[in-house]
Structures are given as C-alpha cells and as structure tokens.
Scaffold this active site. Structure first.
Site, mmCIF file in Angstrom:
data_model
loop_
_atom_site.group_PDB
_atom_site.id
_atom_site.type_symbol
_atom_site.label_atom_id
_atom_site.label_comp_id
_atom_site.label_asym_id
_atom_site.label_seq_id
_atom_site.Cartn_x
_atom_site.Cartn_y
_atom_site.Cartn_z
ATOM 1 N N THR A 1 0.845 -1.196 0.000
ATOM 2 C CA THR A 1 0.000 0.000 0.000
ATOM 3 C C THR A 1 0.878 1.243 0.000
ATOM 4 O O THR A 1 1.718 1.420 0.880
ATOM 5 C CB THR A 1 -0.928 -0.009 1.229
ATOM 6 O OG1 THR A 1 -1.879 -1.063 1.079
ATOM 7 C CG2 THR A 1 -1.668 1.313 1.369
ATOM 8 N N GLN B 1 -4.571 -7.578 -5.959
ATOM 9 C CA GLN B 1 -5.049 -8.038 -4.662
ATOM 10 C C GLN B 1 -6.401 -7.393 -4.341
ATOM 11 O O GLN B 1 -6.525 -6.169 -4.298
ATOM 12 C CB GLN B 1 -4.049 -7.706 -3.556
ATOM 13 C CG GLN B 1 -4.405 -8.404 -2.241
ATOM 14 C CD GLN B 1 -3.474 -8.034 -1.110
ATOM 15 O OE1 GLN B 1 -3.334 -6.863 -0.784
ATOM 16 N NE2 GLN B 1 -2.857 -9.030 -0.495
ATOM 17 N N HIS C 1 -7.347 -10.969 -0.574
ATOM 18 C CA HIS C 1 -6.661 -10.576 0.660
ATOM 19 C C HIS C 1 -7.410 -11.180 1.847
ATOM 20 O O HIS C 1 -8.426 -10.668 2.285
ATOM 21 C CB HIS C 1 -6.607 -9.054 0.773
ATOM 22 C CG HIS C 1 -5.568 -8.551 1.724
ATOM 23 N ND1 HIS C 1 -5.006 -9.326 2.704
ATOM 24 C CD2 HIS C 1 -4.975 -7.332 1.836
ATOM 25 C CE1 HIS C 1 -4.117 -8.614 3.385
ATOM 26 N NE2 HIS C 1 -4.080 -7.402 2.861
ATOM 27 N N ASN D 1 -3.871 -10.241 7.534
ATOM 28 C CA ASN D 1 -3.542 -8.967 8.195
ATOM 29 C C ASN D 1 -4.709 -8.269 8.891
ATOM 30 O O ASN D 1 -4.751 -7.048 8.984
ATOM 31 C CB ASN D 1 -2.889 -8.007 7.190
ATOM 32 C CG ASN D 1 -1.547 -8.512 6.730
ATOM 33 O OD1 ASN D 1 -0.986 -9.445 7.304
ATOM 34 N ND2 ASN D 1 -1.015 -7.921 5.672
ATOM 35 N N TYR E 1 -7.890 -7.911 8.081
ATOM 36 C CA TYR E 1 -8.952 -7.279 7.303
ATOM 37 C C TYR E 1 -10.193 -8.176 7.290
ATOM 38 O O TYR E 1 -10.235 -9.178 7.978
ATOM 39 C CB TYR E 1 -8.436 -6.913 5.911
ATOM 40 C CG TYR E 1 -7.310 -5.891 5.989
ATOM 41 C CD1 TYR E 1 -7.546 -4.631 6.537
ATOM 42 C CD2 TYR E 1 -6.030 -6.194 5.573
ATOM 43 C CE1 TYR E 1 -6.527 -3.690 6.658
ATOM 44 C CE2 TYR E 1 -4.995 -5.265 5.684
ATOM 45 C CZ TYR E 1 -5.258 -4.018 6.230
ATOM 46 O OH TYR E 1 -4.248 -3.093 6.355
ATOM 47 N N ARG F 1 -4.108 -14.736 0.068
ATOM 48 C CA ARG F 1 -3.067 -14.435 1.053
ATOM 49 C C ARG F 1 -3.598 -14.703 2.458
ATOM 50 O O ARG F 1 -4.710 -14.298 2.804
ATOM 51 C CB ARG F 1 -2.633 -12.980 0.941
ATOM 52 C CG ARG F 1 -1.286 -12.685 1.603
ATOM 53 C CD ARG F 1 -0.925 -11.226 1.491
ATOM 54 N NE ARG F 1 0.527 -11.041 1.577
ATOM 55 C CZ ARG F 1 1.103 -9.877 1.833
ATOM 56 N NH1 ARG F 1 0.379 -8.798 2.039
ATOM 57 N NH2 ARG F 1 2.432 -9.783 1.891
ATOM 58 N N ASN G 1 -3.248 -5.310 12.865
ATOM 59 C CA ASN G 1 -4.611 -4.772 12.938
ATOM 60 C C ASN G 1 -5.473 -5.506 13.967
ATOM 61 O O ASN G 1 -6.669 -5.722 13.755
ATOM 62 C CB ASN G 1 -5.272 -4.794 11.556
ATOM 63 C CG ASN G 1 -4.619 -3.816 10.609
ATOM 64 O OD1 ASN G 1 -4.365 -2.674 10.969
ATOM 65 N ND2 ASN G 1 -4.322 -4.254 9.400
ATOM 66 N N GLY H 1 8.814 -7.548 -0.200
ATOM 67 C CA GLY H 1 8.012 -6.342 -0.114
ATOM 68 C C GLY H 1 8.848 -5.077 -0.128
ATOM 69 O O GLY H 1 9.099 -4.478 -1.175
ATOM 70 N N ARG H 2 9.319 -4.674 1.068
ATOM 71 C CA ARG H 2 9.991 -3.376 1.178
ATOM 72 C C ARG H 2 11.207 -3.242 0.278
ATOM 73 O O ARG H 2 11.513 -2.138 -0.199
ATOM 74 C CB ARG H 2 10.397 -3.146 2.641
ATOM 75 C CG ARG H 2 9.205 -2.909 3.558
ATOM 76 C CD ARG H 2 9.628 -2.763 4.993
ATOM 77 N NE ARG H 2 8.469 -2.644 5.868
ATOM 78 C CZ ARG H 2 8.542 -2.676 7.194
ATOM 79 N NH1 ARG H 2 9.717 -2.815 7.788
ATOM 80 N NH2 ARG H 2 7.452 -2.559 7.923
#
Length: 361
Positions: free
Chosen positions: A25, A98, A174, A177, A179, A226, A234, A316-317
């Site tokens: 994101t 996603q 998704h 995490n 959600y 995922r 979260n 990712g990063r």
C-alpha cells in the site's frame, strides 16, 4: 542463488523467476481512487519480477480503509488499472491484483455518508489507519447483518471480473492482516452466533464463499489468496490458529486455487512471532503453488526454493527502493535503502525515483 532464477509454471503463466513483488500500500491513487500514470510507471519499473501482486484494492466503497488507495469497482478505476497492466505487460511482466475489503480497519471519514465501518461483530480494532496524511485510530464498526453478507461475496466476484477486464493476469484475495475475511476467521474479532460465527467451519465460511465465487468467475488457476496465521496486525487474534488454518487450507485446496501466499510471523516484523506454529502442516495440505513472505533474505529464499519448502518467495519493502531487485539479487549487488518518510502518500519522490543499479553505476 540459481534456484531463485529458475522458471515456475503458475497456472497458465510461465514465470521466468521465483521472485514475487508483494502487494504494498503506497496511498498514491488519484481522485475517485483511480490509479494514475505515476502508478503505471512504478509497476512498469518492477516488471522483471516473476510476478507482481499489485497493492490491495477495495472491491466496493465500503471496503476502503485508508486514503488514496485504489478501487476496482468503477469504470474509471478499471481504465486506470488498464494503463498499469498495459505498461507491465509491454515490459514483459505478469501482474495480479489483490482484492481487498478492510472491514473494521477504517474510519468514518472514508465511508459512504460517514457511516460506521462494517465487521463480523461490533468490536473496535486496536489499530490505526491513514487519513489526512497521518495515522489515526480506526472507528467503531457495526456488525454486518446476515442478509448483507451475500453482497460482500458479490463485491469480490465483481471485483475479480473487473480485474480481468482491466488486463490483470489474475487476482489475489486478501485474507490476511486483520482485514474483513481475516476478521471473520478469528475468534478475537468474530463473536457471531449465526452461520458465520462460532465453530471453525462457520468462521471460515465467508472466506471460502468468496474464494469459490472468485474462482467461479475467473477460474481457479487465476485465483490466489493471502493468509497470515499468527500475525497480530490490525488486532488480529485467535485463541487456537493451528486447527483453524489447517481447516482453511484444506478447504482452499479443494477449490484448486493457483496459490497460497503465506505471511510467516508478524507482518513486516518478527518472523519468530507465534513460534511453534507449524507452517509445514499447511504446506502439506495444499497442492497448488506456495508463496512465502516476511523478512526473507536472498539466502533464505534460495534455501526455501531449493529445499522444496516454497515455490516462490515474495519480497516487499526491498522492491520499494530497488525497482530492479531481481537483477540486484542475481548479481549479488548491494540493495538501496528505502526512505520510510515517503512510504505512504506523496508523489514521485520515494516512489518512481529510485535508480536501477545500472543508472546508479
């Protein structure tokens, strides 16, 4: 590190390497949550990844939880994403989208008519969201009514169809995490006493219905998902995640999904969080491709692929500041460091202005 650079067959796609760009994101969608030309350039720069999984994208207006995140529910959004997929494909890449509904991880200022976010139960999450250029506490949610749940499933189905219309090669649901789908899974956020609460089978029902609907719409070999079994992201909490996720993976396997993308440990953090969880027990229950994620170095990734533990490894990063990450890993070159101040929101700075190794040299 040769195993990382071998081809892999992912449904109808032949991936040239085992390196996946994880969904990230970045809060750079334009007005109407429409993907921009800048986003097209960002993803196009990273097209050498074996597979790109584009950032989490809300399937309906109620699914939005952070400002300037893209959607896939309007004609303008579909057209915006088409520019992205055209750019990636022109540069030889492959890209999934996603599909996202944040559930209770939202703020009333982002919801239609300022309404409360929806959730399995009216339990506020102990977490924050990104609004007005800063992180703020999420709002108190309301519990979804039983008759509203088919509409959630339909939103995912339509989102998947829209993604294919926008030129994506497939979608990733998704389910991680903390959600909405993950909220239904976990007894820390789901206190329902109907068909969607209580037993493991009931709590998993919505995720499996969504997976079945999406696979039915675009085909199971274009549908991934995922999961994040132990992450506290979260305010995701469950009293006994091992049997929960073993059941979920067994049922997903029956749907013949093309992959499971698994976050090990704490999302973006400690890989050893939840130590004792048996990820191998999940791997043995799924016949499709297995993507692992979270803090993998090149050496760890090579071991995971070479041993057969994983088919693909998501980074990712490191993709944020290294658009040519695949080249850098192949050449064992140093990785550029990312500027955290530009992770969320803004323009080209810290987004499309990171140089490739060749440009830096």
């Amino acid at each position: 590190m040769s195993a990382l650079f071998t081809p892999h067959q992912l449904g109808p796609l032949t991936l040239p390497n085992r390196i996946v760009m994880a969904p990230l994101t970045r809060n750079r969608a334009g007005a109407g949550n429409v993907p921009t030309e800048l986003m097209a350039e960002y993803y196009g720069q990273r097209a050498e990844a074996g597979l790109i999984v584009a950032e989490a994208t809300q399937v309906c207006p109620e699914g939005q939880g952070y400002e300037a995140t893209p959607g896939i529910h309007s004609d303008a959004q579909i057209a915006g994403w088409k520019r992205v997929t055209d750019t990636v494909h022109a540069r030889g890449g492959r890209i999934f989208l996603q599909l996202w509904h944040v559930g209770r991880v939202s703020h009333v200022s982002l919801q239609p008519n300022g309404q409360k976010p929806v959730a399995p139960s009216a339990i506020r999450a102990d977490t924050k969201t990104f609004v007005g250029g800063e992180f703020v506490d999420v709002s108190e949610p309301r519990a979804l009514e039983l008759q509203e749940i088919p509409g959630i499933v339909a939103a995912y189905r339509t989102g998947a169809a829209n993604a294919i219309a926008a030129g994506f090669d497939g979608v990733e649901i998704h389910g991680a995490n903390g959600y909405l789908l993950d909220q239904f899974l976990r007894d820390g956020s789901n206190r329902r006493d109907d068909l969607y609460g209580g037993s493991i089978e009931n709590r998993a029902r919505l995720m499996l219905q969504v997976a079945q609907a999406v696979a039915g719409e675009i085909g199971p070999r274009r549908t991934g998902i995922r999961l994040s079994p132990v992450t506290p992201a979260n305010d995701a909490r469950d009293s006994n995640p091992q049997p929960l996720f073993e059941y979920v993976v067994e049922q997903l396997d029956r749907l013949d999904l093309v992959y499971i993308h698994l976050i090990e440990g704490q999302t973006g953090g400690d890989r050893n969080f939840g130590a004792g969880f048996d990820y191998g027990a999940l791997r043995r229950r799924f016949r499709g491709s297995w993507i692992v994620n979270n803090g993998y170095s090149a050496e760890m990734a090579e071991t995971a692929i070479g041993s057969g533990y994983a088919d693909l490894v998501a980074f990712g990063r490191s993709f944020i500041s290294n658009p040519d990450l695949v080249t850098r890993l192949r050449r064992r070159a140093p990785l550029a460091k990312a500027n955290r101040a530009t992770f969320y929101g803004g323009g080209a700075e810290g987004y499309t202005d990171y140089p490739t190794l060749e440009a830096a040299e």
